[in-house]
Design an enzyme around this catalytic site. Structure first.
Site, PDB file in Angstrom:
ATOM      1  N   ASP A 193       9.287  41.226  -3.245  1.00  0.00           N
ATOM      2  CA  ASP A 193       8.027  41.821  -3.695  1.00  0.00           C
ATOM      3  C   ASP A 193       8.307  42.304  -5.114  1.00  0.00           C
ATOM      4  O   ASP A 193       9.111  43.225  -5.314  1.00  0.00           O
ATOM      5  CB  ASP A 193       7.645  42.993  -2.772  1.00  0.00           C
ATOM      6  CG  ASP A 193       6.375  43.683  -3.245  1.00  0.00           C
ATOM      7  OD1 ASP A 193       5.946  43.462  -4.404  1.00  0.00           O
ATOM      8  OD2 ASP A 193       5.806  44.466  -2.463  1.00  0.00           O
TER       9      ASP A 193
ATOM     10  N   ASN B 104       5.628  35.014 -12.559  1.00  0.00           N
ATOM     11  CA  ASN B 104       4.322  34.407 -12.284  1.00  0.00           C
ATOM     12  C   ASN B 104       3.526  35.178 -11.229  1.00  0.00           C
ATOM     13  O   ASN B 104       2.300  35.117 -11.228  1.00  0.00           O
ATOM     14  CB  ASN B 104       4.556  32.957 -11.815  1.00  0.00           C
ATOM     15  CG  ASN B 104       3.357  32.379 -11.098  1.00  0.00           C
ATOM     16  OD1 ASN B 104       2.384  31.950 -11.711  1.00  0.00           O
ATOM     17  ND2 ASN B 104       3.405  32.390  -9.759  1.00  0.00           N
TER      18      ASN B 104
ATOM     19  N   TYR C 231      -7.655  43.843 -13.407  1.00  0.00           N
ATOM     20  CA  TYR C 231      -6.964  42.573 -13.665  1.00  0.00           C
ATOM     21  C   TYR C 231      -6.832  42.337 -15.177  1.00  0.00           C
ATOM     22  O   TYR C 231      -5.762  42.010 -15.686  1.00  0.00           O
ATOM     23  CB  TYR C 231      -7.736  41.437 -12.996  1.00  0.00           C
ATOM     24  CG  TYR C 231      -7.038  40.093 -13.097  1.00  0.00           C
ATOM     25  CD1 TYR C 231      -5.935  39.797 -12.299  1.00  0.00           C
ATOM     26  CD2 TYR C 231      -7.487  39.122 -13.988  1.00  0.00           C
ATOM     27  CE1 TYR C 231      -5.294  38.569 -12.401  1.00  0.00           C
ATOM     28  CE2 TYR C 231      -6.853  37.895 -14.091  1.00  0.00           C
ATOM     29  CZ  TYR C 231      -5.759  37.621 -13.294  1.00  0.00           C
ATOM     30  OH  TYR C 231      -5.119  36.403 -13.397  1.00  0.00           O
TER      31      TYR C 231
ATOM     32  N   GLY D 145       0.312  27.800  -5.335  1.00  0.00           N
ATOM     33  CA  GLY D 145      -0.471  27.936  -6.561  1.00  0.00           C
ATOM     34  C   GLY D 145       0.319  27.535  -7.808  1.00  0.00           C
ATOM     35  O   GLY D 145       1.148  26.614  -7.774  1.00  0.00           O
ATOM     36  N   ILE D 146       0.040  28.235  -8.893  1.00  0.00           N
ATOM     37  CA  ILE D 146       0.664  27.912 -10.178  1.00  0.00           C
ATOM     38  C   ILE D 146       2.193  28.019 -10.084  1.00  0.00           C
ATOM     39  O   ILE D 146       2.922  27.193 -10.645  1.00  0.00           O
ATOM     40  CB  ILE D 146       0.114  28.856 -11.275  1.00  0.00           C
ATOM     41  CG1 ILE D 146      -1.373  28.543 -11.538  1.00  0.00           C
ATOM     42  CG2 ILE D 146       0.921  28.744 -12.557  1.00  0.00           C
ATOM     43  CD1 ILE D 146      -2.067  29.538 -12.473  1.00  0.00           C
TER      44      ILE D 146
ATOM     45  N   THR E  71      -6.390  27.110  -7.562  1.00  0.00           N
ATOM     46  CA  THR E  71      -5.274  27.585  -6.719  1.00  0.00           C
ATOM     47  C   THR E  71      -5.864  28.344  -5.536  1.00  0.00           C
ATOM     48  O   THR E  71      -7.061  28.657  -5.522  1.00  0.00           O
ATOM     49  CB  THR E  71      -4.369  28.587  -7.484  1.00  0.00           C
ATOM     50  OG1 THR E  71      -5.153  29.748  -7.793  1.00  0.00           O
ATOM     51  CG2 THR E  71      -3.779  28.015  -8.742  1.00  0.00           C
ATOM     52  N   PRO E  72      -5.017  28.719  -4.562  1.00  0.00           N
ATOM     53  CA  PRO E  72      -5.528  29.551  -3.463  1.00  0.00           C
ATOM     54  C   PRO E  72      -6.201  30.827  -3.968  1.00  0.00           C
ATOM     55  O   PRO E  72      -7.209  31.266  -3.404  1.00  0.00           O
ATOM     56  CB  PRO E  72      -4.268  29.858  -2.650  1.00  0.00           C
ATOM     57  CG  PRO E  72      -3.374  28.681  -2.895  1.00  0.00           C
ATOM     58  CD  PRO E  72      -3.628  28.277  -4.322  1.00  0.00           C
TER      59      PRO E  72
ATOM     60  N   LYS F 140      -3.264  42.230 -17.300  1.00  0.00           N
ATOM     61  CA  LYS F 140      -2.793  41.047 -18.016  1.00  0.00           C
ATOM     62  C   LYS F 140      -2.631  41.330 -19.512  1.00  0.00           C
ATOM     63  O   LYS F 140      -1.709  40.816 -20.146  1.00  0.00           O
ATOM     64  CB  LYS F 140      -3.751  39.872 -17.768  1.00  0.00           C
ATOM     65  CG  LYS F 140      -3.683  39.356 -16.330  1.00  0.00           C
ATOM     66  CD  LYS F 140      -2.278  38.856 -15.991  1.00  0.00           C
ATOM     67  CE  LYS F 140      -2.197  38.218 -14.615  1.00  0.00           C
ATOM     68  NZ  LYS F 140      -0.871  37.637 -14.332  1.00  0.00           N
TER      69      LYS F 140
END
Ligand SMILES: NC(=O)c1ccc[n+]([C@@H]2O[C@H](COP(=O)([O-])OP(=O)(O)OC[C@H]3O[C@@H](n4cnc5c(N)ncnc54)[C@H](O)[C@@H]3O)[C@@H](O)[C@H]2O)c1
Length: 248
Positions: free
Chosen positions: A60, A83, A148, A19-20, A185-186, A152
């Site tokens: 992790d 990220n 989420y 991904g990113i 992305t995934p 963020k």
């Protein structure tokens, strides 16, 4: 010939296996940095690290001890990109489980905190750059993604606190955040898959971006590369939207 702008710098990218994060690792490598791909996915992470001539660290981000091991293994650190993140998908507020909330906050916000703290410890004497990956969702709230969105928004506040702290302490550490809009992305394809009609979901996502398309990993990576470069020497505590106008 001039040396690439980041040559001689060591960069850790969390969630760098795909991904990113993978796009960021590739971009920083092209700019001359030595890359450490840090991820919970060993196979993909090791494969990318090999391709880039760098190292892989099994990490992790939500586990404090893992960060201690990472710092022990890599004595020097010049660039840290926090990220790694998860998005467990939409849920009605009334039935949003505490487990969903905790897991999201643990990876996205606790992980960014542990990363920033590790970065500040490692870079306090020599200076360096921290970039956190936030989200447009931390600015323009998504009602069905409260955990989420909140995680963020926390990352954005953490970025500014770390930047203020480092600046006032005289550490030569800049700390900034990049806030992506939707990027293919995934993670995004998994979320689309949950909707039942992936094509309609994609159209809805595109429609929320005034620019008329969704981004690619390298759109985000380009901003990260700029922020960690010397050209951005006057930028710290910034929340840089790279989102096709999502948050306008
Ligand atoms: N894709 C988007 O549209 C989008 C938009 C805004 C923000 N973001 C943010 O960008 C970041 C990357 O997202 P993505 O779309 O590439 O996600 P992704 O799911 O495609 O990839 C995430 C990577 O992070 C790793 N990871 C997950 N949990 C981890 C943990 N606890 N410790 C270490 N590694 C872990 C995964 O193994 C994977 O390699 C995330 O922070 C995400 O919230 C993504």
């Amino acid at each position: 010939m001039n040396a690439p702008p980041l040559s001689g710098r060591i960069a850790v990218v969390t969630g760098g296996a795909e991904g990113i994060g993978a796009a960021i690792a590739q971009r920083l490598h092209r700019e001359g940095a030595e890359i450490v791909v840090a991820d919970v996915q060993r196979d993909k992470g090791e494969a990318l690290a090999r391709e880039l001539g760098g190292a892989f660290a099994l990490l992790d981000v939500a586990q404090e001890e893992g960060w201690d091991r990472l710092l022990d293994a890599h004595a020097r650190l010049d660039i840290l990109v926090n990220n790694a993140g998860v998005n467990k998908g939409p849920a009605p507020f009334e039935s949003l489980s505490y487990a969903h909330w905790r897991e999201t906050l643990a990876v996205n916000l606790d992980g960014a905190f542990l990363g920033c703290r590790a970065g500040v410890r490692a870079m306090a004497s020599r200076g360096g750059n921290i970039v956190n990956i936030g989200s447009g969702a931390g600015v323009r709230a998504v009602g069905e993604m409260a955990a989420y969105t909140a995680s963020k928004a926390g990352v954005h506040a953490l970025t500014r606190a770390a930047a203020a702290y480092c600046g006032r302490r005289g550490y030569k550490i800049r700390c900034n955040a990049v806030l992506p809009g939707s990027v293919e992305t995934p993670m995004v394809s998994r979320l689309r898959g949950q909707t039942g009609d992936a094509a309609a979901a994609r159209a809805r996502i595109v429609e929320r971006h005034p620019i008329g398309f969704v981004g690619e990993g390298d759109d985000i990576a380009a901003m990260v590369a700029f922020l960690v470069s010397d050209e951005a020497r006057f930028i710290t505590g910034a929340l840089m939207c790279v989102d096709g106008g999502l948050t306008i």
